[in-house]
Design an enzyme around this catalytic site. Structure first.
Site, PDB file in Angstrom:
ATOM      1  CE  LYS A 196      -1.087   6.271   1.199  1.00 39.81           C
ATOM      2  NZ  LYS A 196       0.118   6.211   0.336  1.00 39.81           N
ATOM      3  CG  HIS A 255       1.787   5.092  -2.690  1.00 36.73           C
ATOM      4  ND1 HIS A 255       1.749   6.316  -2.084  1.00 36.73           N
ATOM      5  CD2 HIS A 255       3.012   4.577  -2.407  1.00 36.73           C
ATOM      6  CE1 HIS A 255       2.896   6.541  -1.472  1.00 36.73           C
ATOM      7  NE2 HIS A 255       3.676   5.496  -1.652  1.00 36.73           N
ATOM      8  CD  GLN A 265     -12.132  -4.901   3.140  1.00 37.64           C
ATOM      9  OE1 GLN A 265     -12.175  -5.250   4.302  1.00 37.64           O
ATOM     10  NE2 GLN A 265     -13.223  -4.640   2.459  1.00 37.64           N
TER      11      GLN A 265
END
Length: 179
Positions: free
Chosen positions: A73, A24, A90
């Site tokens: 997050k 997400h 990443q």
């Protein structure tokens, strides 16, 4: 005179995959010298416990262009979650941004003048780095595409709201939705 691309800020979101390896991603794209640069630099300079924003690289010492700040997050914990956060997610983010430039969603001639902030969800239960990479690559590209194209539209949101909200963590029943 600066290009009209991303004069202030473009914002996009994408959710890809299922379960522990889903991605997400929320993206903000803006020009250097504007509010996105202020937010980018502030986030980079003010890490908090478990959340250390970092510059996304295609390879060590080769940051993706536009320069992209990876903001996790979920606090990276456990070896596999850390490898997914700093490794596969990443790499997926970097490749998704590079794909967006390659495909012309982000004009290559503007890439040095733009900054991206990406808030990325990597589930602490992640269990497959390759699936994590693929999902993040697709989510990053989708978030950039949404930002650049201004989607979903208000009418898209209203149509979805009429069907009722739903996400991988909660979908209310018809009884709960009734007013």
């Amino acid at each position: 005179m600066p290009s009209p691309f991303a004069p202030t800020a473009l914002i996009g979101e994408s959710f890809v995959g299922e379960g522990a390896n889903a991605a997400h991603t929320n993206i903000v794209i803006g020009r250097k010298g504007g509010p996105v640069e202020t937010a980018w630099a502030t986030a980079l300079a003010t890490p908090s416990a478990g959340h250390v924003p970092f510059m996304t690289v295609v390879r060590p010492s080769v940051p993706v262009k536009p320069l992209t700040l990876f903001v996790n997050k979920a606090a990276a914990g456990g070896e596999l979650h850390q490898r997914a956060t700093w490794g596969s997610a990443q790499a997926g983010l970097a490749q998704g941004v590079a794909d967006a430039v390659d495909d012309g969603l982000i004009p290559a001639e503007d890439a040095d003048d733009l900054l991206i902030i990406a808030a990325v969800w990597v589930n602490p239960a992640v269990d497959d780095l390759d699936v994590s990479f693929r999902n993040q690559r697709t989510a990053a590209y989708g978030a950039v595409r949404a930002a650049v194209t201004g989607t979903p539209t208000v009418s898209d949101v209203q149509a979805a709201a009429k069907e009722g909200p739903a996400n991988p963590f909660y979908t209310p029943t018809a009884e709960v939705l009734a007013r």
